[in-house]
Enzyme design. Structure first.
Site, PDB file in Angstrom:
ATOM      1  N   SER A 143       3.428   8.287   4.562  1.00 43.39           N
ATOM      2  CA  SER A 143       4.702   7.557   4.578  1.00 43.39           C
ATOM      3  C   SER A 143       5.546   7.929   5.782  1.00 43.39           C
ATOM      4  O   SER A 143       6.272   7.117   6.319  1.00 43.39           O
ATOM      5  CB  SER A 143       5.562   7.937   3.367  1.00 43.39           C
ATOM      6  OG  SER A 143       4.915   7.696   2.189  1.00 43.39           O
TER       7      SER A 143
ATOM      8  N   HIS B  95      -0.374   1.925   5.724  1.00 49.24           N
ATOM      9  CA  HIS B  95       0.715   2.364   4.852  1.00 49.24           C
ATOM     10  C   HIS B  95       1.025   1.287   3.818  1.00 49.24           C
ATOM     11  O   HIS B  95       1.588   0.237   4.143  1.00 49.24           O
ATOM     12  CB  HIS B  95       1.959   2.698   5.695  1.00 49.24           C
ATOM     13  CG  HIS B  95       3.089   3.205   4.871  1.00 49.24           C
ATOM     14  ND1 HIS B  95       4.407   2.899   5.132  1.00 49.24           N
ATOM     15  CD2 HIS B  95       3.108   4.009   3.773  1.00 49.24           C
ATOM     16  CE1 HIS B  95       5.169   3.483   4.231  1.00 49.24           C
ATOM     17  NE2 HIS B  95       4.415   4.156   3.401  1.00 49.24           N
TER      18      HIS B  95
ATOM     19  N   GLU C 158       1.498  -1.739   6.323  1.00 50.48           N
ATOM     20  CA  GLU C 158       1.762  -1.503   7.746  1.00 50.48           C
ATOM     21  C   GLU C 158       0.483  -0.928   8.372  1.00 50.48           C
ATOM     22  O   GLU C 158      -0.014   0.109   7.913  1.00 50.48           O
ATOM     23  CB  GLU C 158       2.919  -0.516   7.930  1.00 50.48           C
ATOM     24  CG  GLU C 158       4.252  -1.061   7.475  1.00 50.48           C
ATOM     25  CD  GLU C 158       5.363  -0.013   7.454  1.00 50.48           C
ATOM     26  OE1 GLU C 158       6.530  -0.402   7.611  1.00 50.48           O
ATOM     27  OE2 GLU C 158       5.078   1.191   7.255  1.00 50.48           O
TER      28      GLU C 158
ATOM     29  N   ASN D 263      10.141   2.357   6.147  1.00 52.33           N
ATOM     30  CA  ASN D 263      10.813   3.605   5.767  1.00 52.33           C
ATOM     31  C   ASN D 263      11.901   4.012   6.758  1.00 52.33           C
ATOM     32  O   ASN D 263      12.875   4.670   6.386  1.00 52.33           O
ATOM     33  CB  ASN D 263       9.798   4.736   5.593  1.00 52.33           C
ATOM     34  CG  ASN D 263       9.139   4.682   4.221  1.00 52.33           C
ATOM     35  OD1 ASN D 263       9.618   3.981   3.327  1.00 52.33           O
ATOM     36  ND2 ASN D 263       8.056   5.407   4.049  1.00 52.33           N
TER      37      ASN D 263
HETATM   38  N1  3HC Z   1      -0.161  -0.824 -10.526  1.00 61.00           N
HETATM   39  C1  3HC Z   1      -0.861  -1.916 -10.821  1.00 61.00           C
HETATM   40  N2  3HC Z   1      -0.355  -2.955 -11.501  1.00 61.00           N
HETATM   41  C2  3HC Z   1       0.902  -2.850 -11.920  1.00 61.00           C
HETATM   42  C3  3HC Z   1       1.685  -1.708 -11.665  1.00 61.00           C
HETATM   43  C4  3HC Z   1       1.108  -0.676 -10.923  1.00 61.00           C
HETATM   44  N3  3HC Z   1       1.771   0.443 -10.612  1.00 61.00           N
HETATM   45  N4  3HC Z   1       2.890  -1.884 -12.208  1.00 61.00           N
HETATM   46  C5  3HC Z   1       2.859  -3.071 -12.808  1.00 61.00           C
HETATM   47  N5  3HC Z   1       1.662  -3.661 -12.641  1.00 61.00           N
HETATM   48  C6  3HC Z   1       1.205  -4.969 -13.101  1.00 61.00           C
HETATM   49  C7  3HC Z   1       1.325  -5.019 -14.588  1.00 61.00           C
HETATM   50  O1  3HC Z   1       0.145  -5.541 -15.141  1.00 61.00           O
HETATM   51  C8  3HC Z   1       2.498  -5.923 -14.811  1.00 61.00           C
HETATM   52  O2  3HC Z   1       2.346  -6.826 -15.826  1.00 61.00           O
HETATM   53  P1  3HC Z   1       2.560  -6.416 -17.391  1.00 61.00           P
HETATM   54  O3  3HC Z   1       3.915  -5.787 -17.496  1.00 61.00           O
HETATM   55  O4  3HC Z   1       2.450  -7.722 -18.044  1.00 61.00           O
HETATM   56  O5  3HC Z   1       1.463  -5.472 -17.724  1.00 61.00           O
HETATM   57  C9  3HC Z   1       2.550  -6.769 -13.558  1.00 61.00           C
HETATM   58  O6  3HC Z   1       2.037  -5.936 -12.528  1.00 61.00           O
HETATM   59  C10 3HC Z   1       3.913  -7.206 -13.191  1.00 61.00           C
HETATM   60  O7  3HC Z   1       4.784  -6.086 -13.340  1.00 61.00           O
HETATM   61  P2  3HC Z   1       6.317  -6.263 -13.509  1.00 61.00           P
HETATM   62  O8  3HC Z   1       6.638  -7.244 -14.568  1.00 61.00           O
HETATM   63  O9  3HC Z   1       6.941  -4.899 -13.563  1.00 61.00           O
HETATM   64  O10 3HC Z   1       6.622  -6.978 -12.120  1.00 61.00           O
HETATM   65  P3  3HC Z   1       7.969  -7.447 -11.570  1.00 61.00           P
HETATM   66  O11 3HC Z   1       7.887  -8.889 -11.337  1.00 61.00           O
HETATM   67  O12 3HC Z   1       9.098  -6.902 -12.370  1.00 61.00           O
HETATM   68  O13 3HC Z   1       7.972  -6.736 -10.125  1.00 61.00           O
HETATM   69  C11 3HC Z   1       8.007  -4.962  -8.595  1.00 61.00           C
HETATM   70  C12 3HC Z   1       7.780  -5.361 -10.042  1.00 61.00           C
HETATM   71  C13 3HC Z   1       7.032  -5.708  -7.678  1.00 61.00           C
HETATM   72  C14 3HC Z   1       7.700  -3.462  -8.518  1.00 61.00           C
HETATM   73  C15 3HC Z   1       9.453  -5.335  -8.169  1.00 61.00           C
HETATM   74  O14 3HC Z   1      10.341  -4.770  -9.087  1.00 61.00           O
HETATM   75  C16 3HC Z   1       9.772  -4.825  -6.788  1.00 61.00           C
HETATM   76  O15 3HC Z   1       9.481  -5.476  -5.792  1.00 61.00           O
HETATM   77  N6  3HC Z   1      10.425  -3.631  -6.692  1.00 61.00           N
HETATM   78  C17 3HC Z   1      10.701  -3.002  -5.423  1.00 61.00           C
HETATM   79  C18 3HC Z   1       9.614  -2.026  -5.121  1.00 61.00           C
HETATM   80  C19 3HC Z   1       9.751  -1.433  -3.748  1.00 61.00           C
HETATM   81  O16 3HC Z   1      10.710  -1.604  -3.031  1.00 61.00           O
HETATM   82  N7  3HC Z   1       8.705  -0.673  -3.359  1.00 61.00           N
HETATM   83  C20 3HC Z   1       8.674  -0.003  -2.102  1.00 61.00           C
HETATM   84  C21 3HC Z   1       8.982   1.436  -2.309  1.00 61.00           C
HETATM   85  S1  3HC Z   1       9.038   2.308  -0.789  1.00 61.00           S
HETATM   86  C22 3HC Z   1       7.462   2.804  -0.557  1.00 61.00           C
HETATM   87  O17 3HC Z   1       6.588   2.623  -1.352  1.00 61.00           O
HETATM   88  C23 3HC Z   1       7.215   3.510   0.717  1.00 61.00           C
HETATM   89  C24 3HC Z   1       6.680   4.870   0.474  1.00 61.00           C
HETATM   90  O18 3HC Z   1       6.224   5.359   1.712  1.00 61.00           O
HETATM   91  C25 3HC Z   1       7.730   5.840  -0.088  1.00 61.00           C
END
Ligand code: 3HC
Length: 286
Positions: free
Chosen positions: A122, A143, A155, A193
């Protein structure tokens, strides 16, 4: 070095990110070798992947036969030597430079000379990781974002000496996984990030400055700024330790005060409140 056609993918480290990446690889039809340090951790990752694929079947996004053939494409191992035939190995181990350097030096001895090596780091330098090998041209960053199976971006990070072939091979894998890859250079925090870490730190400082609760801050940013999830929920998802580490790494490199992790979140990390994975962070989880 001509990049090989990627048929077999290795994933080293099957925590939340590595398991998500392995899931993407098998969904994309790659023979995949997942390596964890113990059988128990490997089984845990396999269960997690099987669970999310079952949800896809339940929602008719995948057939039972497709789920079974995807799961059959995943081989679990505790031996790095089993990555020998991989054309691409994606590293998703702990975010510490030392273990990553050791791993890349070892991977180089195991895989073919034309295999591509990618790190999911990251906030560490891909160039520094590549320097642990004698063939840094085959090392790139891939990434992914948390949760990897859901977030469309990957990325593709060009380190100082990455070859065009290695970049193209990683980009093509990102596309085949159904992602929207972008190319960028190896600068601290890459693209997302570099922007997101200071923004989340600002949000966390506002908790104390505006004396709002985590719930209200999350409501403010979802209902007032259209974020898909609030900053406290997001930091809990990413992992408080991961966020603190990324903030410290960016602060060390850029010396911008906004990059530094707010003391409140450092204290949470030190107390073992790591977010979802530990059952408690800003919120409590079952
Ligand atoms: N892995 C695999 N599948 C997953 C999962 C996971 N971790 N989490 C959920 N799912 C699947 C599930 O099957 C779920 O369906 P179900 O609840 O019926 O079982 C399905 O995906 C849809 O899940 P949600 O209903 O929770 O989906 P949403 O439509 O609410 O979206 C989200 C969830 C995409 C996470 C949305 O809330 C989002 O975009 N959040 C922002 C996340 C973000 O910003 N991430 C970046 C973080 S920074 C980063 O990662 C960088 C690092 O370097 C620190």
């Amino acid at each position: 070095m001509a990049a090989p056609e990627i048929r077999r993918v290795g994933v080293v480290g099957l925590g939340a990110m590595g398991a998500g990446i392995a899931q993407l690889a098998i969904q994309a039809g790659y023979e995949t070798v997942g390596r964890e340090v113990t059988d128990e951790l490997g089984t845990k990752a396999n269960d997690r992947i099987a669970h999310f694929l079952q949800r896809k079947v339940d929602k008719e996004q995948m057939t039972t036969a497709e789920r079974e053939s995807a799961l059959a494409a995943l081989t679990l191992t505790t031996e790095l030597a089993d990555l020998v035939d991989c054309d691409l190995v994606i590293e998703a181990i702990v975010e510490d430079l030392g273990p990553k350097l050791e791993l890349f030096a070892e991977l180089e001895r195991i895989v073919r000379p034309d295999a591509v090596l990618a790190t999911n780091t990251s906030a560490l330098s891909v160039t520094e990781i590549a320097a642990a090998t004698s063939s840094p041209e085959r090392v790139v960053g891939m990434h992914f974002f948390n949760p990897a199976p859901l977030m469309p971006l990957v990325e593709i990070v060009r380190a100082e000496l990455s070859s065009d072939d290695a970049m193209d091979a990683a980009f093509a894998v990102g596309e085949r996984m159904g992602k929207r890859p972008i190319r960028c250079h190896d600068t601290p925090g890459f693209v997302v990030n570099r922007v997101l870490i200071p923004l989340l730190n600002d949000c966390l400082r506002v908790l104390d400055e505006a004396r709002v609760s985590p719930e209200d801050l999350d409501t403010a940013m979802t209902a007032g700024a259209g974020w898909p999830m609030g900053p406290c929920t997001l930091v809990d998802l990413v992992g408080i330790d991961v966020h603190v580490h990324a903030s410290e790494a960016l602060y060390e490199k850029l010396r911008e005060p906004r990059m530094a992790p707010p003391p409140r979140i450092v204290a949470m990390k030190n107390a073992g409140l790591l977010g979802r994975k530990s059952g408690r962070g800003f919120y409590t989880y079952d």
